[in-house]
Write a protein that holds these residues in place. Structure first.
Motif, short mmCIF file in Angstrom:
data_model
loop_
_atom_site.label_atom_id
_atom_site.label_comp_id
_atom_site.label_asym_id
_atom_site.label_seq_id
_atom_site.Cartn_x
_atom_site.Cartn_y
_atom_site.Cartn_z
N ASP A 135 26.37 44.45 33.89
CA ASP A 135 27.74 44.68 34.34
C ASP A 135 28.57 45.33 33.24
OD1 ASP A 135 27.61 43.50 36.99
OD2 ASP A 135 27.25 41.62 35.93
N ILE A 180 32.56 41.84 41.94
CA ILE A 180 33.05 41.37 40.64
C ILE A 180 32.37 40.05 40.29
CG2 ILE A 180 35.08 40.51 39.39
CD1 ILE A 180 36.77 42.45 41.02
N SER A 233 31.91 44.17 36.45
CA SER A 233 31.12 44.47 37.63
C SER A 233 30.22 45.66 37.32
CB SER A 233 32.02 44.77 38.83
OG SER A 233 32.63 46.04 38.69
N SER A 272 35.02 48.62 42.25
CA SER A 272 35.56 47.31 42.63
C SER A 272 37.07 47.39 42.83
CB SER A 272 35.24 46.27 41.55
OG SER A 272 33.84 46.07 41.44
#
Length: 288
Positions: free
Chosen positions: A166, A207, A229, A235
């Protein structure tokens, strides 16, 4: 103050300030070039979160970086995300290095460390750095070194594993005058009655971690929104465009206290007191 100003070169103040903050790490921290200090910092610069033993002035900045580079000769900082708003720049960065020298009285351990943090900077009209606020930089470093434990190690390991792929995204949004209590009430709802809807919303947006860190910056209350994310901008677009009842409610609440939609700013690529952090790994919502 407008969010886009123009300097004589034709570039915006925000872009100029971003370049200055990038040079802090590319030249000063990563290369150890102390000659740049007087070129980018104001003589009256204030560091609101100095390293233990350092003063809050420019001498403290030199002391801090010198100490870090002595303790971690291979020190390297990567800027993961950067955004600017008028005179302020906020960054999310990752610090890496090997503990090969004495640091804060701690003998070398040979330990490789990696930790993250968020930093808010304020620059003057002349482009020099005036103030710095660190959010999690010092505490995260001390925790990694075992000098201060802030969370169970197993929980931290689980988070690191889950967030390996992420990326961070962050934006700074000022609170409107008189809206601090309303923002605290919104966060209280997110941690209680609206918590299931909040968690479901963040999972829909992809997320895995979101935090709102409130600080007093330059005499004004601001909130740093940070998410992690696979694609923070995507997002942000999902949350900005969602017609889901909860997402509409939270956007309206944010508009009431910020005068804008922070997730829209995140979509554009755009610790603190009284904040919260939510993580999908532990499904936790804790006060900050």
């Amino acid at each position: 103050m407008p969010t886009q100003q123009t300097v004589l070169t034709g570039e915006s103040v925000e872009e100029r300030n971003k370049k200055t903050i990038r040079s802090v790490f590319d030249v000063f921290v990563n290369k150890g070039d102390f000659s740049i200090v007087d070129k980018i910092y104001s003589p009256g610069m204030i560091d609101h979160q100095p390293l233990p033993g350092a003063t809050e002035d420019l001498d403290g900045v030199r002391y801090t970086i010198a100490g870090l580079r002595a303790g971690f000769p291979d020190l390297h900082v990567t800027i993961e995300d950067m955004s600017a708003h008028a005179d302020y720049v906020v960054i999310h960065n990752t610090w890496r290095g090997t503990h090969l020298g004495e640091f804060l009285g701690m003998a070398p351990t040979g330990q490789y460390i990696e930790f993250k943090g968020v930093v808010v900077w304020r620059l003057l009209d002349n482009g020099l750095i005036a103030e710095r606020w660190g959010i999690g930089v010092e505490s995260n470093m001390l925790e990694v070194l075992g000098m201060r434990r802030l969370a169970p190690s197993a929980r931290g390991a689980a988070r690191s594993q889950a967030r390996r792929n992420d990326r961070p995204g962050s934006v700074l949004v000022p609170l409107l005058p008189g809206k601090a209590e309303r923002w605290a009430a919104v966060q209280a709802e997110l941690g209680a009655a609206r918590r299931p809807a909040y968690e479901a919303s963040r999972r829909r947006a992809g997320i895995v971690r979101e935090s709102f860190a409130r600080q007093r910056v330059g005499g004004q209350d601001v909130v740093v929104l940070q998410v992690e994310s696979r694609d923070p901008a995507l997002s942000g677009r999902k949350l900005r465009d969602s017609a889901h009842e909860f997402d509409v409610w939270l956007r309206d609440a944010a508009a009431e206290v910020f005068g804008s939609d922070p997730w829209a700013a995140l979509a554009e690529g755009g610790a603190a007191e009284q904040g919260h952090l939510w993580s999908s790994v532990t499904s936790e919502l804790v006060a900050r």
